[in-house]
Design a protein around this motif. Structure first.
Motif, PDB file in Angstrom:
ATOM      1  N   ALA A  28      36.211 -23.609   2.326  1.00  0.00           N
ATOM      2  CA  ALA A  28      37.272 -24.579   2.055  1.00  0.00           C
ATOM      3  C   ALA A  28      37.315 -24.888   0.567  1.00  0.00           C
ATOM      4  O   ALA A  28      36.278 -24.928  -0.102  1.00  0.00           O
ATOM      5  CB  ALA A  28      37.024 -25.858   2.855  1.00  0.00           C
ATOM      6  N   PRO A  29      38.504 -25.118   0.044  1.00  0.00           N
ATOM      7  CA  PRO A  29      38.615 -25.458  -1.379  1.00  0.00           C
ATOM      8  C   PRO A  29      37.858 -26.741  -1.719  1.00  0.00           C
ATOM      9  O   PRO A  29      37.787 -27.670  -0.921  1.00  0.00           O
ATOM     10  CB  PRO A  29      40.120 -25.666  -1.582  1.00  0.00           C
ATOM     11  CG  PRO A  29      40.768 -24.935  -0.459  1.00  0.00           C
ATOM     12  CD  PRO A  29      39.804 -25.020   0.693  1.00  0.00           C
ATOM     13  N   VAL A  30      37.293 -26.758  -2.919  1.00  0.00           N
ATOM     14  CA  VAL A  30      36.570 -27.915  -3.437  1.00  0.00           C
ATOM     15  C   VAL A  30      37.420 -28.516  -4.555  1.00  0.00           C
ATOM     16  O   VAL A  30      37.869 -27.796  -5.457  1.00  0.00           O
ATOM     17  CB  VAL A  30      35.198 -27.489  -3.990  1.00  0.00           C
ATOM     18  CG1 VAL A  30      34.487 -28.660  -4.652  1.00  0.00           C
ATOM     19  CG2 VAL A  30      34.344 -26.867  -2.898  1.00  0.00           C
ATOM     20  N   ALA A  31      37.650 -29.825  -4.491  1.00  0.00           N
ATOM     21  CA  ALA A  31      38.427 -30.493  -5.537  1.00  0.00           C
ATOM     22  C   ALA A  31      37.633 -30.532  -6.834  1.00  0.00           C
ATOM     23  O   ALA A  31      36.438 -30.838  -6.835  1.00  0.00           O
ATOM     24  CB  ALA A  31      38.796 -31.908  -5.098  1.00  0.00           C
ATOM     25  N   ALA A  32      38.305 -30.215  -7.915  1.00  0.00           N
ATOM     26  CA  ALA A  32      37.710 -30.332  -9.242  1.00  0.00           C
ATOM     27  C   ALA A  32      38.203 -31.646  -9.846  1.00  0.00           C
ATOM     28  O   ALA A  32      39.406 -31.863  -9.962  1.00  0.00           O
ATOM     29  CB  ALA A  32      38.114 -29.149 -10.121  1.00  0.00           C
ATOM     30  N   GLY A  33      37.286 -32.521 -10.185  1.00  0.00           N
ATOM     31  CA  GLY A  33      37.647 -33.825 -10.727  1.00  0.00           C
ATOM     32  C   GLY A  33      37.920 -33.763 -12.213  1.00  0.00           C
ATOM     33  O   GLY A  33      37.424 -32.877 -12.911  1.00  0.00           O
ATOM     34  N   PRO A  34      38.709 -34.698 -12.709  1.00  0.00           N
ATOM     35  CA  PRO A  34      39.006 -34.716 -14.148  1.00  0.00           C
ATOM     36  C   PRO A  34      37.753 -35.007 -14.967  1.00  0.00           C
ATOM     37  O   PRO A  34      36.920 -35.810 -14.589  1.00  0.00           O
ATOM     38  CB  PRO A  34      40.034 -35.831 -14.288  1.00  0.00           C
ATOM     39  CG  PRO A  34      39.935 -36.639 -13.049  1.00  0.00           C
ATOM     40  CD  PRO A  34      39.348 -35.791 -11.986  1.00  0.00           C
ATOM     41  N   ALA A  35      37.649 -34.303 -16.103  1.00  0.00           N
ATOM     42  CA  ALA A  35      36.529 -34.496 -17.028  1.00  0.00           C
ATOM     43  C   ALA A  35      37.068 -34.636 -18.445  1.00  0.00           C
ATOM     44  O   ALA A  35      36.442 -34.203 -19.393  1.00  0.00           O
ATOM     45  CB  ALA A  35      35.564 -33.323 -16.921  1.00  0.00           C
ATOM     46  N   GLY A  36      38.254 -35.211 -18.556  1.00  0.00           N
ATOM     47  CA  GLY A  36      38.929 -35.355 -19.837  1.00  0.00           C
ATOM     48  C   GLY A  36      40.290 -34.686 -19.759  1.00  0.00           C
ATOM     49  O   GLY A  36      40.564 -33.959 -18.813  1.00  0.00           O
ATOM     50  N   PRO A  37      41.139 -34.904 -20.743  1.00  0.00           N
ATOM     51  CA  PRO A  37      42.476 -34.297 -20.712  1.00  0.00           C
ATOM     52  C   PRO A  37      42.408 -32.767 -20.676  1.00  0.00           C
ATOM     53  O   PRO A  37      41.818 -32.140 -21.555  1.00  0.00           O
ATOM     54  CB  PRO A  37      43.121 -34.779 -22.018  1.00  0.00           C
ATOM     55  CG  PRO A  37      42.336 -35.986 -22.423  1.00  0.00           C
ATOM     56  CD  PRO A  37      40.952 -35.758 -21.905  1.00  0.00           C
ATOM     57  N   GLY A  38      42.960 -32.186 -19.627  1.00  0.00           N
ATOM     58  CA  GLY A  38      42.974 -30.730 -19.484  1.00  0.00           C
ATOM     59  C   GLY A  38      41.663 -30.122 -19.039  1.00  0.00           C
ATOM     60  O   GLY A  38      41.542 -28.908 -18.928  1.00  0.00           O
ATOM     61  N   HIS A  39      40.657 -30.950 -18.755  1.00  0.00           N
ATOM     62  CA  HIS A  39      39.332 -30.455 -18.367  1.00  0.00           C
ATOM     63  C   HIS A  39      38.998 -30.958 -16.960  1.00  0.00           C
ATOM     64  O   HIS A  39      39.179 -32.143 -16.661  1.00  0.00           O
ATOM     65  CB  HIS A  39      38.254 -30.936 -19.336  1.00  0.00           C
ATOM     66  CG  HIS A  39      38.525 -30.566 -20.758  1.00  0.00           C
ATOM     67  ND1 HIS A  39      38.412 -29.280 -21.238  1.00  0.00           N
ATOM     68  CD2 HIS A  39      38.921 -31.317 -21.808  1.00  0.00           C
ATOM     69  CE1 HIS A  39      38.720 -29.267 -22.518  1.00  0.00           C
ATOM     70  NE2 HIS A  39      39.041 -30.493 -22.885  1.00  0.00           N
ATOM     71  N   PHE A  40      38.474 -30.050 -16.128  1.00  0.00           N
ATOM     72  CA  PHE A  40      38.121 -30.387 -14.756  1.00  0.00           C
ATOM     73  C   PHE A  40      36.771 -29.774 -14.431  1.00  0.00           C
ATOM     74  O   PHE A  40      36.397 -28.740 -14.974  1.00  0.00           O
ATOM     75  CB  PHE A  40      39.189 -29.840 -13.789  1.00  0.00           C
ATOM     76  CG  PHE A  40      40.552 -30.414 -14.047  1.00  0.00           C
ATOM     77  CD1 PHE A  40      40.994 -31.531 -13.353  1.00  0.00           C
ATOM     78  CD2 PHE A  40      41.385 -29.860 -15.006  1.00  0.00           C
ATOM     79  CE1 PHE A  40      42.237 -32.076 -13.604  1.00  0.00           C
ATOM     80  CE2 PHE A  40      42.635 -30.396 -15.269  1.00  0.00           C
ATOM     81  CZ  PHE A  40      43.062 -31.506 -14.567  1.00  0.00           C
TER      82      PHE A  40
END
Length: 130
Positions: free
Chosen positions: A83-95
């Protein structure tokens, strides 16, 4: 009669050694960074040390800021798809996606899916896990 048998044995040994080197050759996993374009997005995928077990992946996106980024690992040769794993925000344009489980060594395909103002997009990155 013994010469062809010896030659076949030597060739088989060389092929087996080559396959072992390709699959397990470097010992330690090496960092990988790959980049691709899909629609209005330029996607850079990074894995510090791809390995069996939990992995942390970074995704950098240039273009319209996506609302959601997911990572889905697939090992087509063995029929594994997770199943897909959500990538959380780590700054503008970075996940970042943490603890993405890869249960075995071999060639994986990591599908990065984006949803945002530039429309939906997907990029598939090959990843060798040792």
């Amino acid at each position: 009669m013994k010469r062809p048998t010896l030659l076949i044995a030597v060739v088989a040994l060389v092929v087996a050694a080559g396959a072992a080197w390709l699959l397990w050759g470097g010992g330690e996993a090496k960092p990988t960074t790959q980049q691709a374009v899909s629609g209005p997005y330029t996607v850079q995928f990074s894995a510090d040390e791809p390995r069996i077990g939990g992995n942390t992946f970074a995704v950098d996106v240039t273009g319209p800021a996506p609302d959601a980024v997911t990572i889905a690992p697939v090992m087509a040769q063995m029929g594994h798809a997770f199943a897909p794993v959500a990538a959380g925000p780590a700054g503008p344009g970075h996940f970042r996606a943490a603890d993405v489980g890869l249960p075995m060594a071999g060639q994986w395909e990591i599908t990065v899916s984006l949803r945002g103002p530039g429309g939906p997009a997907q990029v598939v990155f090959p990843l060798l896990v040792k």
